[in-house]
Motif scaffolding. Sequence first.
Motif, PDB file in Angstrom:
ATOM      1  N   ARG A  13       0.819  -1.203   0.000  1.00 17.37           N
ATOM      2  CA  ARG A  13       0.000   0.000   0.000  1.00 17.37           C
ATOM      3  C   ARG A  13       0.858   1.259   0.000  1.00 17.37           C
ATOM      4  O   ARG A  13       1.890   1.332   0.665  1.00 17.37           O
ATOM      5  CB  ARG A  13      -0.910   0.034   1.228  1.00 17.37           C
ATOM      6  N   THR A  14       0.400   2.265  -0.734  1.00 17.45           N
ATOM      7  CA  THR A  14       0.977   3.600  -0.669  1.00 17.45           C
ATOM      8  C   THR A  14      -0.158   4.601  -0.579  1.00 17.45           C
ATOM      9  O   THR A  14      -1.330   4.277  -0.820  1.00 17.45           O
ATOM     10  CB  THR A  14       1.849   3.924  -1.909  1.00 17.45           C
ATOM     11  N   ALA A  15       0.180   5.844  -0.236  1.00 22.03           N
ATOM     12  CA  ALA A  15      -0.817   6.905  -0.113  1.00 22.03           C
ATOM     13  C   ALA A  15      -0.188   8.231  -0.506  1.00 22.03           C
ATOM     14  O   ALA A  15       1.033   8.403  -0.414  1.00 22.03           O
ATOM     15  CB  ALA A  15      -1.357   6.973   1.317  1.00 22.03           C
ATOM     16  N   GLN A  16      -1.025   9.157  -0.934  1.00 16.94           N
ATOM     17  CA  GLN A  16      -0.579  10.509  -1.229  1.00 16.94           C
ATOM     18  C   GLN A  16      -0.740  11.342   0.039  1.00 16.94           C
ATOM     19  O   GLN A  16      -1.850  11.663   0.445  1.00 16.94           O
ATOM     20  CB  GLN A  16      -1.386  11.104  -2.380  1.00 16.94           C
ATOM     21  N   TYR A  17       0.391  11.679   0.643  1.00 10.73           N
ATOM     22  CA  TYR A  17       0.397  12.381   1.937  1.00 10.73           C
ATOM     23  C   TYR A  17       0.675  13.864   1.723  1.00 10.73           C
ATOM     24  O   TYR A  17       1.656  14.239   1.063  1.00 10.73           O
ATOM     25  CB  TYR A  17       1.464  11.764   2.839  1.00 10.73           C
ATOM     26  N   LEU A  18      -0.197  14.697   2.281  1.00 14.58           N
ATOM     27  CA  LEU A  18      -0.036  16.149   2.192  1.00 14.58           C
ATOM     28  C   LEU A  18       0.250  16.704   3.578  1.00 14.58           C
ATOM     29  O   LEU A  18      -0.636  16.758   4.434  1.00 14.58           O
ATOM     30  CB  LEU A  18      -1.301  16.796   1.624  1.00 14.58           C
ATOM     31  N   PRO A  19       1.486  17.138   3.840  1.00 11.26           N
ATOM     32  CA  PRO A  19       1.808  17.722   5.149  1.00 11.26           C
ATOM     33  C   PRO A  19       1.025  19.018   5.368  1.00 11.26           C
ATOM     34  O   PRO A  19       0.741  19.752   4.419  1.00 11.26           O
ATOM     35  CB  PRO A  19       3.319  17.987   5.060  1.00 11.26           C
ATOM     36  N   THR A  20       0.701  19.299   6.604  1.00 16.51           N
ATOM     37  CA  THR A  20      -0.013  20.531   6.949  1.00 16.51           C
ATOM     38  C   THR A  20       0.811  21.741   6.535  1.00 16.51           C
ATOM     39  O   THR A  20       2.017  21.810   6.781  1.00 16.51           O
ATOM     40  CB  THR A  20      -0.276  20.572   8.467  1.00 16.51           C
ATOM     41  N   GLY A  21       0.154  22.701   5.868  1.00 14.14           N
ATOM     42  CA  GLY A  21       0.811  23.928   5.456  1.00 14.14           C
ATOM     43  C   GLY A  21       1.544  23.841   4.136  1.00 14.14           C
ATOM     44  O   GLY A  21       2.167  24.825   3.717  1.00 14.14           O
ATOM     45  N   GLN A  22       1.499  22.687   3.476  1.00 14.95           N
ATOM     46  CA  GLN A  22       2.161  22.538   2.185  1.00 14.95           C
ATOM     47  C   GLN A  22       1.129  22.332   1.080  1.00 14.95           C
ATOM     48  O   GLN A  22      -0.023  21.962   1.335  1.00 14.95           O
ATOM     49  CB  GLN A  22       3.156  21.379   2.218  1.00 14.95           C
ATOM     50  N   ASP A  23       1.547  22.566  -0.166  1.00 15.48           N
ATOM     51  CA  ASP A  23       0.643  22.475  -1.310  1.00 15.48           C
ATOM     52  C   ASP A  23       0.874  21.237  -2.160  1.00 15.48           C
ATOM     53  O   ASP A  23       0.047  20.939  -3.034  1.00 15.48           O
ATOM     54  CB  ASP A  23       0.805  23.713  -2.209  1.00 15.48           C
ATOM     55  N   THR A  24       1.956  20.524  -1.943  1.00 18.98           N
ATOM     56  CA  THR A  24       2.299  19.388  -2.790  1.00 18.98           C
ATOM     57  C   THR A  24       2.302  18.104  -1.975  1.00 18.98           C
ATOM     58  O   THR A  24       2.996  18.015  -0.960  1.00 18.98           O
ATOM     59  CB  THR A  24       3.681  19.586  -3.444  1.00 18.98           C
ATOM     60  N   ALA A  25       1.532  17.125  -2.453  1.00 19.38           N
ATOM     61  CA  ALA A  25       1.497  15.826  -1.788  1.00 19.38           C
ATOM     62  C   ALA A  25       2.682  14.980  -2.219  1.00 19.38           C
ATOM     63  O   ALA A  25       3.256  15.182  -3.291  1.00 19.38           O
ATOM     64  CB  ALA A  25       0.185  15.117  -2.107  1.00 19.38           C
ATOM     65  N   GLN A  26       3.058  14.043  -1.384  1.00 20.20           N
ATOM     66  CA  GLN A  26       4.155  13.142  -1.676  1.00 20.20           C
ATOM     67  C   GLN A  26       3.700  11.705  -1.465  1.00 20.20           C
ATOM     68  O   GLN A  26       2.834  11.438  -0.628  1.00 20.20           O
ATOM     69  CB  GLN A  26       5.357  13.454  -0.777  1.00 20.20           C
ATOM     70  N   THR A  27       4.272  10.790  -2.229  1.00 19.89           N
ATOM     71  CA  THR A  27       3.924   9.384  -2.078  1.00 19.89           C
ATOM     72  C   THR A  27       4.589   8.831  -0.824  1.00 19.89           C
ATOM     73  O   THR A  27       5.785   8.966  -0.626  1.00 19.89           O
ATOM     74  CB  THR A  27       4.374   8.574  -3.304  1.00 19.89           C
ATOM     75  N   MET A  28       3.784   8.229   0.031  1.00 22.64           N
ATOM     76  CA  MET A  28       4.269   7.692   1.301  1.00 22.64           C
ATOM     77  C   MET A  28       3.901   6.217   1.389  1.00 22.64           C
ATOM     78  O   MET A  28       2.777   5.816   1.063  1.00 22.64           O
ATOM     79  CB  MET A  28       3.659   8.454   2.472  1.00 22.64           C
ATOM     80  N   GLN A  29       4.841   5.406   1.826  1.00 23.04           N
ATOM     81  CA  GLN A  29       4.558   3.992   2.002  1.00 23.04           C
ATOM     82  C   GLN A  29       3.674   3.777   3.236  1.00 23.04           C
ATOM     83  O   GLN A  29       3.864   4.413   4.270  1.00 23.04           O
ATOM     84  CB  GLN A  29       5.847   3.187   2.167  1.00 23.04           C
ATOM     85  N   VAL A  30       2.698   2.894   3.111  1.00 21.51           N
ATOM     86  CA  VAL A  30       1.847   2.492   4.227  1.00 21.51           C
ATOM     87  C   VAL A  30       2.413   1.193   4.775  1.00 21.51           C
ATOM     88  O   VAL A  30       2.493   0.175   4.068  1.00 21.51           O
ATOM     89  CB  VAL A  30       0.391   2.295   3.775  1.00 21.51           C
ATOM     90  N   THR A  31       2.838   1.189   6.025  1.00 24.80           N
ATOM     91  CA  THR A  31       3.469   0.013   6.607  1.00 24.80           C
ATOM     92  C   THR A  31       2.478  -0.913   7.285  1.00 24.80           C
ATOM     93  O   THR A  31       2.707  -2.127   7.361  1.00 24.80           O
ATOM     94  CB  THR A  31       4.555   0.422   7.617  1.00 24.80           C
ATOM     95  N   VAL A  32       1.367  -0.359   7.813  1.00 22.62           N
ATOM     96  CA  VAL A  32       0.361  -1.173   8.495  1.00 22.62           C
ATOM     97  C   VAL A  32      -1.016  -0.635   8.165  1.00 22.62           C
ATOM     98  O   VAL A  32      -1.214   0.593   8.130  1.00 22.62           O
ATOM     99  CB  VAL A  32       0.545  -1.171  10.039  1.00 22.62           C
ATOM    100  N   THR A  33      -1.969  -1.518   7.913  1.00 23.48           N
ATOM    101  CA  THR A  33      -3.373  -1.118   7.827  1.00 23.48           C
ATOM    102  C   THR A  33      -4.139  -1.850   8.932  1.00 23.48           C
ATOM    103  O   THR A  33      -3.820  -2.989   9.285  1.00 23.48           O
ATOM    104  CB  THR A  33      -3.997  -1.460   6.455  1.00 23.48           C
ATOM    105  N   TYR A  34      -5.140  -1.174   9.475  1.00 24.80           N
ATOM    106  CA  TYR A  34      -5.934  -1.722  10.578  1.00 24.80           C
ATOM    107  C   TYR A  34      -7.369  -1.861  10.127  1.00 24.80           C
ATOM    108  O   TYR A  34      -7.957  -0.951   9.564  1.00 24.80           O
ATOM    109  CB  TYR A  34      -5.865  -0.804  11.803  1.00 24.80           C
ATOM    110  N   ARG A  35      -7.947  -3.037  10.413  1.00 24.76           N
ATOM    111  CA  ARG A  35      -9.347  -3.298  10.064  1.00 24.76           C
ATOM    112  C   ARG A  35     -10.120  -3.769  11.286  1.00 24.76           C
ATOM    113  O   ARG A  35      -9.541  -4.328  12.180  1.00 24.76           O
ATOM    114  CB  ARG A  35      -9.444  -4.372   8.971  1.00 24.76           C
TER     115      ARG A  35
END
Length: 198
Positions: free
Chosen positions: A176-198
Motif C-alpha cells: 500500500r501507498t498513499a498521497q500524503y499532504l503535510p499541513t501547510g504545504q501544497d504538494t502531496a508526496q507518495t508515502m509507504q503504508v506500513t500497516v493497515t488496521y481493520r
Amino acid sequence: MECAQPSLRRRRGVIWAAVVVVVAAVWTVAGLMIRPAVSATLLYGIAPWEARGPAPQITVVGSAAGDCLERSRVTGRADAYRCHTAAGLADPCFAPPVYSEATYFKVLCPAGGSVTRFNMVSITGLDPLPAGARSEFAVRLADGQTCWATGTTGLLRYRCPAGTLQGPLHGTRTRRTAQYLPTGQDTAQTMQVTVTYR
C-alpha cells in the motif's frame, strides 16, 4: 622486465574496469540492478475486547458516558459503532463480543489517535447492526504516523497528526501507498503504508 610490469598492471586494471562496466550495463538492461526493497504492508485486525473485559494488549486511559445510535461510517465491522460522547464524536467504537457484568452496555473508543489506548464509554443501550464491508479505518505510514479514517466507507479520507492523506490508498493489500499532504504545504508526496488496521 621491470619497466614492463607497471604497464601490464595498468592494462589489467583497465580490463577489469571494462568488465565491471559491461556487467553493470547488462544487469541494467536485464532489470537486475539491485534496488531498495519495498517493505510489505502488514494487515492487523484490532480486537480490544476479551470475554471478561478489555484485552491485555490495550490500555484503558479514560471513561465517559455517551450514546451509540448508528453503525460506524468508516468500517463495516458488526461490532463497530459511531458514538457521541462528552469528549465529542468517536468512530469507530467497539462493542464487546459477549456481555458480562464488566462489559454490559460499554464500548471502547480509541483515545488520542492510538490503536492501543482506549476510552471506556458507558452507554444506555446498543442495537445490533448488520455487518458490512470491512475497510481500513486506520493506517500507519513509513514515518510512524497513525492516520484515522473520516468520511464514509467507500469514500474514506485519512487525518494524520501532521497532515492528511489525499484520496484512497493505492496498490495491493500487501503493498500500500498513499498521497500524503503535510499541513501547510501544497504538494502531496507518495508515502509507504506500513500497516493497515481493520
